[in-house]
Design a protein around this motif. Structure first.
Motif, PDB file in Angstrom:
ATOM      1  N   VAL A   1       0.839  -1.204   0.000  1.00 43.92           N
ATOM      2  CA  VAL A   1       0.000   0.000   0.000  1.00 43.92           C
ATOM      3  C   VAL A   1       0.874   1.254   0.000  1.00 43.92           C
ATOM      4  N   THR A   2       1.935   1.238   0.787  1.00 45.88           N
ATOM      5  CA  THR A   2       2.855   2.382   0.810  1.00 45.88           C
ATOM      6  C   THR A   2       3.456   2.623  -0.567  1.00 45.88           C
ATOM      7  N   ARG A   3       3.874   1.550  -1.221  1.00 42.71           N
ATOM      8  CA  ARG A   3       4.416   1.675  -2.571  1.00 42.71           C
ATOM      9  C   ARG A   3       3.343   2.165  -3.542  1.00 42.71           C
ATOM     10  N   ALA A   4       2.121   1.670  -3.365  1.00 40.48           N
ATOM     11  CA  ALA A   4       1.020   2.067  -4.247  1.00 40.48           C
ATOM     12  C   ALA A   4       0.732   3.560  -4.133  1.00 40.48           C
ATOM     13  N   ARG A   5       0.817   4.096  -2.923  1.00 42.66           N
ATOM     14  CA  ARG A   5       0.564   5.531  -2.736  1.00 42.66           C
ATOM     15  C   ARG A   5       1.515   6.365  -3.588  1.00 42.66           C
ATOM     16  N   ARG A   6       2.765   5.969  -3.614  1.00 46.66           N
ATOM     17  CA  ARG A   6       3.748   6.729  -4.381  1.00 46.66           C
ATOM     18  C   ARG A   6       3.411   6.727  -5.866  1.00 46.66           C
ATOM     19  N   LEU A   7       2.952   5.579  -6.349  1.00 47.39           N
ATOM     20  CA  LEU A   7       2.604   5.485  -7.765  1.00 47.39           C
ATOM     21  C   LEU A   7       1.328   6.259  -8.073  1.00 47.39           C
ATOM     22  N   LEU A   8       0.372   6.236  -7.159  1.00 45.18           N
ATOM     23  CA  LEU A   8      -0.842   7.026  -7.346  1.00 45.18           C
ATOM     24  C   LEU A   8      -0.516   8.517  -7.303  1.00 45.18           C
ATOM     25  N   ASP A   9       0.405   8.892  -6.403  1.00 44.44           N
ATOM     26  CA  ASP A   9       0.849  10.293  -6.348  1.00 44.44           C
ATOM     27  C   ASP A   9       1.451  10.735  -7.686  1.00 44.44           C
ATOM     28  N   ALA A  10       2.094   9.794  -8.366  1.00 48.42           N
ATOM     29  CA  ALA A  10       2.744  10.113  -9.639  1.00 48.42           C
ATOM     30  C   ALA A  10       1.765  10.154 -10.806  1.00 48.42           C
ATOM     31  N   GLY A  11       0.473   9.832 -10.521  1.00 48.70           N
ATOM     32  CA  GLY A  11      -0.548   9.946 -11.548  1.00 48.70           C
ATOM     33  C   GLY A  11      -1.026   8.652 -12.161  1.00 48.70           C
ATOM     34  N   LEU A  12      -0.481   7.506 -11.742  1.00 43.62           N
ATOM     35  CA  LEU A  12      -0.945   6.238 -12.298  1.00 43.62           C
ATOM     36  C   LEU A  12      -2.339   5.907 -11.786  1.00 43.62           C
ATOM     37  N   ARG A  13      -3.086   5.155 -12.573  1.00 46.64           N
ATOM     38  CA  ARG A  13      -4.424   4.730 -12.185  1.00 46.64           C
ATOM     39  C   ARG A  13      -4.346   3.475 -11.318  1.00 46.64           C
ATOM     40  N   PRO A  14      -5.353   3.240 -10.443  1.00 40.22           N
ATOM     41  CA  PRO A  14      -5.331   2.052  -9.578  1.00 40.22           C
ATOM     42  C   PRO A  14      -5.157   0.749 -10.341  1.00 40.22           C
ATOM     43  N   ALA A  15      -5.806   0.615 -11.484  1.00 45.58           N
ATOM     44  CA  ALA A  15      -5.674  -0.622 -12.263  1.00 45.58           C
ATOM     45  C   ALA A  15      -4.240  -0.836 -12.742  1.00 45.58           C
ATOM     46  N   GLU A  16      -3.516   0.243 -12.979  1.00 46.53           N
ATOM     47  CA  GLU A  16      -2.113   0.147 -13.387  1.00 46.53           C
ATOM     48  C   GLU A  16      -1.219  -0.171 -12.198  1.00 46.53           C
ATOM     49  N   VAL A  17      -1.580   0.391 -11.048  1.00 44.56           N
ATOM     50  CA  VAL A  17      -0.738   0.269  -9.861  1.00 44.56           C
ATOM     51  C   VAL A  17      -0.773  -1.141  -9.272  1.00 44.56           C
ATOM     52  N   ALA A  18      -1.950  -1.759  -9.251  1.00 47.70           N
ATOM     53  CA  ALA A  18      -2.115  -3.046  -8.553  1.00 47.70           C
ATOM     54  C   ALA A  18      -1.057  -4.072  -8.922  1.00 47.70           C
ATOM     55  N   PRO A  19      -0.846  -4.389 -10.211  1.00 47.47           N
ATOM     56  CA  PRO A  19       0.168  -5.415 -10.530  1.00 47.47           C
ATOM     57  C   PRO A  19       1.600  -4.956 -10.286  1.00 47.47           C
ATOM     58  N   LEU A  20       1.821  -3.648 -10.288  1.00 47.19           N
ATOM     59  CA  LEU A  20       3.178  -3.136 -10.088  1.00 47.19           C
ATOM     60  C   LEU A  20       3.660  -3.292  -8.647  1.00 47.19           C
ATOM     61  N   VAL A  21       2.730  -3.443  -7.718  1.00 48.22           N
ATOM     62  CA  VAL A  21       3.118  -3.603  -6.309  1.00 48.22           C
ATOM     63  C   VAL A  21       2.773  -4.993  -5.772  1.00 48.22           C
ATOM     64  N   GLY A  22       2.280  -5.881  -6.639  1.00 45.69           N
ATOM     65  CA  GLY A  22       2.104  -7.267  -6.236  1.00 45.69           C
ATOM     66  C   GLY A  22       0.709  -7.682  -5.847  1.00 45.69           C
ATOM     67  N   PHE A  23      -0.294  -6.799  -5.977  1.00 44.42           N
ATOM     68  CA  PHE A  23      -1.664  -7.210  -5.693  1.00 44.42           C
ATOM     69  C   PHE A  23      -2.225  -7.976  -6.885  1.00 44.42           C
ATOM     70  N   ALA A  24      -3.144  -8.889  -6.601  1.00 45.67           N
ATOM     71  CA  ALA A  24      -3.681  -9.753  -7.650  1.00 45.67           C
ATOM     72  C   ALA A  24      -4.442  -8.959  -8.702  1.00 45.67           C
ATOM     73  N   ASP A  25      -5.177  -7.939  -8.273  1.00 44.30           N
ATOM     74  CA  ASP A  25      -5.950  -7.111  -9.186  1.00 44.30           C
ATOM     75  C   ASP A  25      -6.358  -5.838  -8.450  1.00 44.30           C
ATOM     76  N   GLN A  26      -7.148  -4.991  -9.132  1.00 40.11           N
ATOM     77  CA  GLN A  26      -7.537  -3.725  -8.521  1.00 40.11           C
ATOM     78  C   GLN A  26      -8.396  -3.946  -7.275  1.00 40.11           C
ATOM     79  N   ALA A  27      -9.237  -4.975  -7.283  1.00 34.77           N
ATOM     80  CA  ALA A  27     -10.087  -5.247  -6.112  1.00 34.77           C
ATOM     81  C   ALA A  27      -9.241  -5.601  -4.894  1.00 34.77           C
ATOM     82  N   HIS A  28      -8.170  -6.363  -5.127  1.00 33.23           N
ATOM     83  CA  HIS A  28      -7.262  -6.746  -4.043  1.00 33.23           C
ATOM     84  C   HIS A  28      -6.557  -5.510  -3.482  1.00 33.23           C
ATOM     85  N   LEU A  29      -6.106  -4.646  -4.376  1.00 35.16           N
ATOM     86  CA  LEU A  29      -5.495  -3.379  -3.952  1.00 35.16           C
ATOM     87  C   LEU A  29      -6.492  -2.547  -3.152  1.00 35.16           C
ATOM     88  N   THR A  30      -7.716  -2.434  -3.655  1.00 37.63           N
ATOM     89  CA  THR A  30      -8.728  -1.609  -2.982  1.00 37.63           C
ATOM     90  C   THR A  30      -9.039  -2.130  -1.591  1.00 37.63           C
TER      91      THR A  30
END
Length: 272
Positions: A221-250
């Motif tokens: 989640v901490t890593r995801a925040r940084r990517l969201l801060d940089a403008g990436l969308r949640p669907a893009e962020v989820a696999p980049l930080v190891g979550f199975a999908d956007q629902a798992h990230l959410t």
């Protein structure tokens, strides 16, 4: 309603599989049969009558049933109107012996009243059935099954003190952080550290206050925040930080930060 849903998960990366069953029956009666593994079930509705060891077990909501490997049993509705519903898992014997002494645990009474443990098993079963994550499976189920064996079987508990617990926890934490896209199994890490998996879990939970999968999820989640801060969308962020999908990230983002990733991203963008 006759319904049975099977979910297969794994105990860590490349680890052995473990089956979860969610069942709801009105009239179904099982033929006599046995399983290679321990069957651990929790009744969630109605009542089931199980023929086992020459007697009858009658379940009720919240009761835990433990059936030993290779022991023949049946199962069917406890009455003509309510049917029965339960969640069950099928656990290899090693999952109940990792934190105990004395060989295969023997449960003198297969019907167990332990509301706290029943609730924990149900919550874990429900979440793993929805998202069968290998690290979460390996972090949660061996711990709960060890508790089951320690509290309610003839097995004796191993010593809970793990020398060097803080060092062990740091090693595990660093490995999880370094391999967050495909985390190593706890069994493999335990072997490298000359520990049992239960000892590793004990050391980590004692030091960190949470199990390994929860620590890694918060790190993601901490890593995801940084990517969201940089403008990436949640669907893009989820696999980049190891979550199975956007629902798992959410799911984890809301647990940790109290807000969805999309709402967080929008608020960050609006504040610029």
């Amino acid at each position: 309603m006759e319904q049975a849903l099977w979910t297969r998960t794994r105990l860590g990366r490349c680890g052995p599989s473990l089956d979860l069953l969610t069942a709801r029956f009105d009239k179904h009666v099982y033929s006599p049969h046995a399983h290679d593994e321990f069957t651990v079930g929790v009744c969630v509705g109605g009542s089931e009558v199980i023929d086992y060891r020459g007697g009858h077990i009658r379940t009720g909501p919240g009761s835990i049933v433990v059936l030993a490997p290779d022991e023949v049993h049946t199962g069917g509705p406890g009455n003509a109107t309510d049917g029965y519903a339960y969640r069950a898992l099928y656990a290899d014997t090693t999952l109940l012996t990792d934190g105990t002494l004395g060989g295969l645990p023997h449960f003198r009474d297969p019907l167990i009243n332990d509301p706290e443990l029943a609730a924990a098993i149900l919550a874990t079963h429900t979440e793993l059935s929805a998202c069968p994550d290998p690290l979460e499976t390996e972090s949660r189920l061996p711990w709960l099954l060890t508790a089951l064996a320690r509290r309610h079987s003839t097995a004796r508990p191993t010593c809970d003190q793990v020398p060097g617990a803080e060092r062990i926890a740091r090693v595990v934490r660093d490995r999880l952080a370094d391999e967050l896209l495909d985390p190593p199994s706890l069994a493999a890490l335990a072997t490298e550290l000359d520990l049992s998996r239960y000892q590793l879990l004990r050391a980590f939970r004692t030091t960190m206050g949470i199990p390994p999968y929860a620590w890694l999820a918060q790190h993601r989640v901490t890593r995801a925040r940084r990517l969201l801060d940089a403008g990436l969308r949640p669907a893009e962020v989820a696999p980049l930080v190891g979550f199975a999908d956007q629902a798992h990230l959410t799911r984890w983002f809301r647990r940790v930060l109290g807000v969805t990733p999309a709402a967080y991203r929008n608020s960050v963008q609006d504040g610029r």
